[in-house]
Design a protein around this motif. Structure first.
Motif, PDB file in Angstrom:
ATOM      1  N   SER A  52     -79.993  19.679 132.181  1.00 48.00           N
ATOM      2  CA  SER A  52     -78.737  19.231 131.740  1.00 48.00           C
ATOM      3  C   SER A  52     -78.193  20.176 132.406  1.00 48.00           C
ATOM      4  O   SER A  52     -78.399  21.222 132.688  1.00 48.00           O
ATOM      5  CB  SER A  52     -78.992  19.768 130.774  1.00 48.00           C
ATOM      6  N   LEU A  53     -76.542  19.942 132.698  1.00 42.45           N
ATOM      7  CA  LEU A  53     -75.962  20.777 132.690  1.00 42.45           C
ATOM      8  C   LEU A  53     -74.292  20.762 131.891  1.00 42.45           C
ATOM      9  O   LEU A  53     -73.727  19.477 131.363  1.00 42.45           O
ATOM     10  CB  LEU A  53     -74.446  20.733 134.038  1.00 42.45           C
ATOM     11  N   LEU A  54     -73.800  22.383 131.807  1.00 43.91           N
ATOM     12  CA  LEU A  54     -72.518  22.165 130.451  1.00 43.91           C
ATOM     13  C   LEU A  54     -71.724  22.799 131.011  1.00 43.91           C
ATOM     14  O   LEU A  54     -71.605  23.866 131.847  1.00 43.91           O
ATOM     15  CB  LEU A  54     -73.078  22.638 129.316  1.00 43.91           C
ATOM     16  N   VAL A  55     -70.395  22.202 130.270  1.00 44.26           N
ATOM     17  CA  VAL A  55     -69.116  23.256 131.031  1.00 44.26           C
ATOM     18  C   VAL A  55     -68.725  23.036 129.536  1.00 44.26           C
ATOM     19  O   VAL A  55     -68.201  21.605 129.249  1.00 44.26           O
ATOM     20  CB  VAL A  55     -68.176  21.618 132.219  1.00 44.26           C
ATOM     21  N   THR A  56     -68.258  23.870 129.519  1.00 44.50           N
ATOM     22  CA  THR A  56     -67.430  24.391 128.373  1.00 44.50           C
ATOM     23  C   THR A  56     -65.828  25.678 128.526  1.00 44.50           C
ATOM     24  O   THR A  56     -65.730  26.040 129.597  1.00 44.50           O
ATOM     25  CB  THR A  56     -68.113  25.290 127.553  1.00 44.50           C
ATOM     26  N   PRO A  57     -64.500  25.175 127.606  1.00 49.14           N
ATOM     27  CA  PRO A  57     -63.189  25.518 128.049  1.00 49.14           C
ATOM     28  C   PRO A  57     -63.592  27.299 128.074  1.00 49.14           C
ATOM     29  O   PRO A  57     -63.692  27.684 128.702  1.00 49.14           O
ATOM     30  CB  PRO A  57     -62.520  25.127 126.998  1.00 49.14           C
ATOM     31  N   ARG A  58     -64.162  27.567 126.834  1.00 47.55           N
ATOM     32  CA  ARG A  58     -64.613  28.982 126.544  1.00 47.55           C
ATOM     33  C   ARG A  58     -66.032  28.841 126.082  1.00 47.55           C
ATOM     34  O   ARG A  58     -66.683  27.578 125.413  1.00 47.55           O
ATOM     35  CB  ARG A  58     -64.000  29.494 125.324  1.00 47.55           C
ATOM     36  N   GLU A  59     -66.518  29.840 126.320  1.00 48.54           N
ATOM     37  CA  GLU A  59     -68.314  30.151 125.416  1.00 48.54           C
ATOM     38  C   GLU A  59     -68.537  29.237 124.530  1.00 48.54           C
ATOM     39  O   GLU A  59     -68.035  29.292 123.643  1.00 48.54           O
ATOM     40  CB  GLU A  59     -68.794  32.175 125.837  1.00 48.54           C
ATOM     41  N   GLY A  60     -69.734  28.048 124.526  1.00 46.99           N
ATOM     42  CA  GLY A  60     -70.163  27.767 123.131  1.00 46.99           C
ATOM     43  C   GLY A  60     -69.166  27.077 122.433  1.00 46.99           C
ATOM     44  O   GLY A  60     -69.338  26.477 121.451  1.00 46.99           O
ATOM     45  N   TYR A  61     -67.757  26.302 122.699  1.00 50.67           N
ATOM     46  CA  TYR A  61     -66.974  25.639 122.310  1.00 50.67           C
ATOM     47  C   TYR A  61     -65.852  24.848 123.422  1.00 50.67           C
ATOM     48  O   TYR A  61     -65.519  24.895 124.376  1.00 50.67           O
ATOM     49  CB  TYR A  61     -65.731  26.290 121.384  1.00 50.67           C
ATOM     50  N   ALA A  62     -65.518  23.464 122.683  1.00 50.31           N
ATOM     51  CA  ALA A  62     -64.404  22.237 123.591  1.00 50.31           C
ATOM     52  C   ALA A  62     -64.188  21.782 122.324  1.00 50.31           C
ATOM     53  O   ALA A  62     -64.980  20.899 121.194  1.00 50.31           O
ATOM     54  CB  ALA A  62     -65.438  21.548 124.335  1.00 50.31           C
ATOM     55  N   PRO A  63     -62.997  21.415 122.606  1.00 57.01           N
ATOM     56  CA  PRO A  63     -62.071  20.608 121.674  1.00 57.01           C
ATOM     57  C   PRO A  63     -62.949  19.403 121.610  1.00 57.01           C
ATOM     58  O   PRO A  63     -63.305  18.552 121.046  1.00 57.01           O
ATOM     59  CB  PRO A  63     -60.534  21.041 122.392  1.00 57.01           C
ATOM     60  N   VAL A  64     -62.797  18.733 123.208  1.00 53.49           N
ATOM     61  CA  VAL A  64     -63.841  17.010 123.188  1.00 53.49           C
ATOM     62  C   VAL A  64     -65.187  17.529 124.073  1.00 53.49           C
ATOM     63  O   VAL A  64     -64.539  18.091 124.891  1.00 53.49           O
ATOM     64  CB  VAL A  64     -62.899  16.025 123.212  1.00 53.49           C
ATOM     65  N   LEU A  65     -65.641  16.820 123.655  1.00 58.39           N
ATOM     66  CA  LEU A  65     -67.162  17.230 124.423  1.00 58.39           C
ATOM     67  C   LEU A  65     -67.514  15.478 124.888  1.00 58.39           C
ATOM     68  O   LEU A  65     -68.139  15.061 124.184  1.00 58.39           O
ATOM     69  CB  LEU A  65     -68.165  17.929 123.959  1.00 58.39           C
ATOM     70  N   LEU A 125     -59.298  24.024 129.010  1.00 61.00           N
ATOM     71  CA  LEU A 125     -59.521  22.521 129.370  1.00 61.00           C
ATOM     72  C   LEU A 125     -59.338  22.335 127.628  1.00 61.00           C
ATOM     73  O   LEU A 125     -59.391  23.027 127.029  1.00 61.00           O
ATOM     74  CB  LEU A 125     -60.367  22.894 129.826  1.00 61.00           C
ATOM     75  N   GLY A 126     -58.841  20.555 128.102  1.00 59.17           N
ATOM     76  CA  GLY A 126     -58.972  20.408 126.324  1.00 59.17           C
ATOM     77  C   GLY A 126     -59.778  19.812 126.115  1.00 59.17           C
ATOM     78  O   GLY A 126     -59.986  19.009 125.050  1.00 59.17           O
ATOM     79  N   PHE A 127     -61.222  19.896 126.839  1.00 59.93           N
ATOM     80  CA  PHE A 127     -62.755  19.063 126.789  1.00 59.93           C
ATOM     81  C   PHE A 127     -63.492  20.203 127.669  1.00 59.93           C
ATOM     82  O   PHE A 127     -63.751  20.786 128.716  1.00 59.93           O
ATOM     83  CB  PHE A 127     -62.443  17.739 126.822  1.00 59.93           C
ATOM     84  N   GLY A 128     -65.053  19.611 127.253  1.00 60.69           N
ATOM     85  CA  GLY A 128     -66.332  20.082 128.150  1.00 60.69           C
ATOM     86  C   GLY A 128     -67.091  18.950 128.329  1.00 60.69           C
ATOM     87  O   GLY A 128     -66.492  18.027 127.737  1.00 60.69           O
ATOM     88  N   VAL A 129     -68.204  18.944 129.442  1.00 59.80           N
ATOM     89  CA  VAL A 129     -68.853  18.234 129.610  1.00 59.80           C
ATOM     90  C   VAL A 129     -70.358  18.418 129.033  1.00 59.80           C
ATOM     91  O   VAL A 129     -70.907  19.270 129.845  1.00 59.80           O
ATOM     92  CB  VAL A 129     -68.162  17.942 131.174  1.00 59.80           C
ATOM     93  N   LEU A 130     -70.627  17.345 129.011  1.00 58.75           N
ATOM     94  CA  LEU A 130     -72.193  17.675 129.016  1.00 58.75           C
ATOM     95  C   LEU A 130     -73.587  16.235 129.633  1.00 58.75           C
ATOM     96  O   LEU A 130     -72.860  15.588 129.400  1.00 58.75           O
ATOM     97  CB  LEU A 130     -73.124  17.797 128.008  1.00 58.75           C
ATOM     98  N   ILE A 131     -73.995  17.185 130.937  1.00 61.35           N
ATOM     99  CA  ILE A 131     -74.538  16.130 131.335  1.00 61.35           C
ATOM    100  C   ILE A 131     -75.997  15.900 131.326  1.00 61.35           C
ATOM    101  O   ILE A 131     -76.654  17.124 131.958  1.00 61.35           O
ATOM    102  CB  ILE A 131     -73.871  15.106 132.881  1.00 61.35           C
ATOM    103  N   THR A 132     -77.073  14.993 130.782  1.00 60.76           N
ATOM    104  CA  THR A 132     -78.212  15.781 130.969  1.00 60.76           C
ATOM    105  C   THR A 132     -79.773  15.024 130.921  1.00 60.76           C
ATOM    106  O   THR A 132     -78.520  14.153 132.154  1.00 60.76           O
ATOM    107  CB  THR A 132     -78.446  14.669 129.102  1.00 60.76           C
ATOM    108  N   GLY A 133     -80.587  15.064 131.230  1.00 63.76           N
ATOM    109  CA  GLY A 133     -81.121  13.447 132.238  1.00 63.76           C
ATOM    110  C   GLY A 133     -82.534  12.923 131.591  1.00 63.76           C
ATOM    111  O   GLY A 133     -83.846  12.759 132.007  1.00 63.76           O
ATOM    112  N   ASP A 134     -82.163  13.172 130.223  1.00 60.85           N
ATOM    113  CA  ASP A 134     -83.462  12.289 129.263  1.00 60.85           C
ATOM    114  C   ASP A 134     -83.117  11.719 128.337  1.00 60.85           C
ATOM    115  O   ASP A 134     -84.289  11.556 127.858  1.00 60.85           O
ATOM    116  CB  ASP A 134     -84.362  13.993 129.302  1.00 60.85           C
TER     117      ASP A 134
END
Length: 355
Positions: A52-65, A125-134
């Motif tokens: 899985s890959l996680l991108v956030t504006p700040r560590e542990g937080y995204a306004p919109v994910l 950034l106003g958002f983050g991205v989570l892309i998973t594999g299962d």
């Protein structure tokens, strides 16, 4: 958006099925490479072989994910060569869920480029991205694990459906295994044995009435006999037969009652394999803004389940939303309506720019 469609085609060419786990990892490597080229800082997870890959504006937080997945259900080889015609993109994962991965990646790259021109970094950034594999096998090593590390004001599970319908409720999952035991004998003398397959068939017929219900839009519990196994030789009375049942239930059901009713009606041994809650979303301020950005959009419910069901456990408000796939997920003519991808992109783009 042509860039999103072309990237979706590249992703479809990865046969990222769980029968070929190396292809899921190869697809994740491709996504990681895209993130690196875009200059995005990200965290990569590998939980029991699931990336899985996680991108956030700040560590542990995204306004919109934005949450999506790269794994797909099994398909013949030809479905991994994308075909675009008549305003639709065909291929395994076109709607479930590689268009969503592509949309998230392109949106991320463009916003990072814009911020750099403004002298700002990823933290703006106003958002983050989570892309998973299962996601297709439950999401237990993907979304469930990664969501432990992030907070968000809203998570949009981009998992196909319709731009015109934001999903605030999904059915729960109850999976059972029935195991019937009989007595083996030669196939020429079946009266000397007891056929376990026939016991199992009788049991299935006995529980069918529990699911022969009627409600608007089929919003009631349902049963799918999705897997069955029995016998080792055509000339032998089988002494063991097994079936796996996929039950989807609503807020009006009690899963303990369902299990007990099944047990009362069958001779087979009943084992609970999986029990997952319903997903209930929230109409937050961000959701209200999306409804303003997409005229005529409605709030709805869905029969399927997704990784969105993990959000409540982490205190993250969520919705399920996506492009138009005309209910072709998992089918041989799976496709996404390309125009709807553009509309979805524009709405999300507007939302996250305003944050």
């Amino acid at each position: 958006m042509r860039e999103v469609i072309e990237l979706t085609k590249e992703l479809i060419r990865f046969p990222s099925m769980h029968s070929r786990p190396e292809e899921i990892r190869r697809c994740a490597d491709f996504v990681a490479g895209y993130l690196e080229e875009a200059g995005a800082a990200y965290k990569r997870y590998d939980v029991e072989g699931i990336p899985s890959l996680l991108v956030t504006p700040r560590e542990g937080y995204a306004p919109v994910l934005l949450m999506s997945h790269i794994d797909v259900v099994d398909a013949p080889e030809e479905l991994f060569e994308p075909v675009e015609k008549d305003g639709k993109l065909y291929g395994r994962g076109a709607i479930d869920d590689k268009y969503a991965v592509a949309l998230s990646l392109v949106l991320l790259r463009r916003h990072l480029d814009r911020l750099r021109k403004e002298g700002k970094g990823q933290e703006a950034l106003g958002f983050g991205v989570l892309i998973t594999g299962d996601e297709e096998i439950g999401g237990y090593r993907g979304a469930r694990e990664a969501l432990k590390d992030v907070r968000a004001d809203l998570c949009i599970a981009l998992d196909g459906g319709s731009v015109q319908e934001i999903i605030l409720k999904e059915k729960g999952i109850l999976r059972l295994q029935l195991t019937a035991h009989g007595k083996t004998a030669h196939g020429a003398r079946p009266w000397l044995g007891e056929n376990a397959i026939e016991i199992l068939m009788d049991d299935i017929r006995a529980i069918r009435p529990l699911f022969d219900l009627d409600a608007p839009d089929h919003w009631h519990r349902t049963l799918n006999l999705g897997w069955i196994r029995g016998g080792t030789s055509v000339n032998q009375v089988p002494d063991v037969a097994e079936a796996k049942l996929d039950i989807r239930y609503t807020e009006n059901d009690d899963t303990d009652w369902i299990v007990e009713e099944v047990k009362k009606r069958v001779r087979s041994r009943v084992e609970v394999l999986e029990r997952e809650p319903l997903f209930f979303g929230e109409k937050t301020a961000h959701v209200e803004r999306l409804m303003e950005l997409v005229p005529g959009v409605r709030l709805g419910q869905a029969h399927g389940a997704s990784d969105a069901r993990f959000l409540s456990a982490h205190g993250i408000p969520g919705i399920v939303w996506g492009a138009d796939g005309e209910n072709t997920q998992h089918s041989l003519d799976e496709h996404v309506v390309t125009e709807s991808v553009g509309r979805l992109y524009q709405a999300i783009d507007r939302l996250v720019q305003e944050i």
